[in-house]
Design a protein around this motif. Sequence first.
Motif, mmCIF file in Angstrom:
data_model
loop_
_atom_site.group_PDB
_atom_site.id
_atom_site.type_symbol
_atom_site.label_atom_id
_atom_site.label_comp_id
_atom_site.label_asym_id
_atom_site.label_seq_id
_atom_site.Cartn_x
_atom_site.Cartn_y
_atom_site.Cartn_z
ATOM 1 N N ALA A 31 0.835 -1.214 0.000
ATOM 2 C CA ALA A 31 0.000 0.000 0.000
ATOM 3 C C ALA A 31 0.865 1.257 0.000
ATOM 4 O O ALA A 31 0.523 2.252 -0.640
ATOM 5 N N VAL A 32 2.025 1.210 0.662
ATOM 6 C CA VAL A 32 2.826 2.451 0.745
ATOM 7 C C VAL A 32 3.731 2.639 -0.472
ATOM 8 O O VAL A 32 4.246 3.716 -0.703
ATOM 9 N N TRP A 33 3.897 1.569 -1.254
ATOM 10 C CA TRP A 33 4.752 1.676 -2.459
ATOM 11 C C TRP A 33 4.293 2.842 -3.335
ATOM 12 O O TRP A 33 5.112 3.549 -3.938
ATOM 13 N N THR A 34 2.975 3.073 -3.399
ATOM 14 C CA THR A 34 2.431 4.124 -4.275
ATOM 15 C C THR A 34 2.907 5.512 -3.840
ATOM 16 O O THR A 34 2.777 6.466 -4.595
ATOM 17 N N HIS A 35 3.434 5.637 -2.639
ATOM 18 C CA HIS A 35 3.878 6.966 -2.169
ATOM 19 C C HIS A 35 5.316 7.273 -2.589
ATOM 20 O O HIS A 35 5.841 8.317 -2.201
ATOM 21 N N ILE A 48 4.062 3.891 6.534
ATOM 22 C CA ILE A 48 3.573 2.629 7.126
ATOM 23 C C ILE A 48 2.779 2.922 8.392
ATOM 24 O O ILE A 48 1.672 2.395 8.591
ATOM 25 N N SER A 49 3.302 3.812 9.199
ATOM 26 C CA SER A 49 2.614 4.170 10.450
ATOM 27 C C SER A 49 1.258 4.793 10.164
ATOM 28 O O SER A 49 0.248 4.446 10.787
ATOM 29 N N ASN A 50 1.210 5.689 9.185
ATOM 30 C CA ASN A 50 -0.072 6.335 8.837
ATOM 31 C C ASN A 50 -1.077 5.307 8.337
ATOM 32 O O ASN A 50 -2.263 5.359 8.677
ATOM 33 N N PHE A 51 -0.587 4.348 7.540
ATOM 34 C CA PHE A 51 -1.493 3.317 7.024
ATOM 35 C C PHE A 51 -2.098 2.526 8.191
ATOM 36 O O PHE A 51 -3.310 2.324 8.276
ATOM 37 N N ILE A 52 -1.236 2.109 9.119
ATOM 38 C CA ILE A 52 -1.719 1.320 10.270
ATOM 39 C C ILE A 52 -2.698 2.150 11.096
ATOM 40 O O ILE A 52 -3.778 1.683 11.463
ATOM 41 N N ASN A 53 -2.334 3.423 11.341
ATOM 42 C CA ASN A 53 -3.207 4.283 12.155
ATOM 43 C C ASN A 53 -4.581 4.466 11.510
ATOM 44 O O ASN A 53 -5.580 4.674 12.190
#
Length: 174
Positions: A31-35, A48-53
């Motif tokens: 999911a974070v690869w797109t960033h 990664i932290s934002n995704f989990i949050n």
Amino acid sequence: MDINAVNALSYEDFLEVFGNVIEKCPIIPAAVWTHRPFSGLEDIEAHISNFINSLPESGKEGILRCHPDLAGRELHSGALTRDSQEEQRAAGFTHLQPEEVSRMRSLNSEYKARFGFPFVICARLNTKRDIMRELLKRLGNDRETERTRAIGEVKKICALRLSNLVLHDPPNSE
Ligand SMILES: NC(=O)NC1=NC(=O)NC1=O
């Protein structure tokens, strides 16, 4: 690997390298690869932290459930991921006395029965004694507090796995 090399990775290669920074949750680095492009190691961590949050509580608990018990069956059956095997070895869980194994087994199952997800702690930052003490202490938490604490430990594990994969600062250009 420096951050420039990370940013040049294809999706498949990125997952090949970073797929297990969160234990058995390749969907998170995917999911974070797109960033990309990432400005550095901290940038990957932050995404990664934002995704989990952003996940609902059930999603956070799903991440916790992907973690193998410390000194659990997977360790003894050799079913751990390489990362987890190394982390558990570093904390001394591969050389427990039989009574220590059974103590960890019963504490882990008591914890799981209480919270519905496994006890998670960053093994590399703790000795086995710290971990047993933390397990006992955290058993007294309420579910909300404990979920937040456990996710914090997942992020610490992730940060250490990332620092093994990505150089903090790319080598100077000259
Ligand atoms: N239940 C756990 O905390 N598992 C783990 N912590 C680590 O640091 N590595 C693991 O496998």
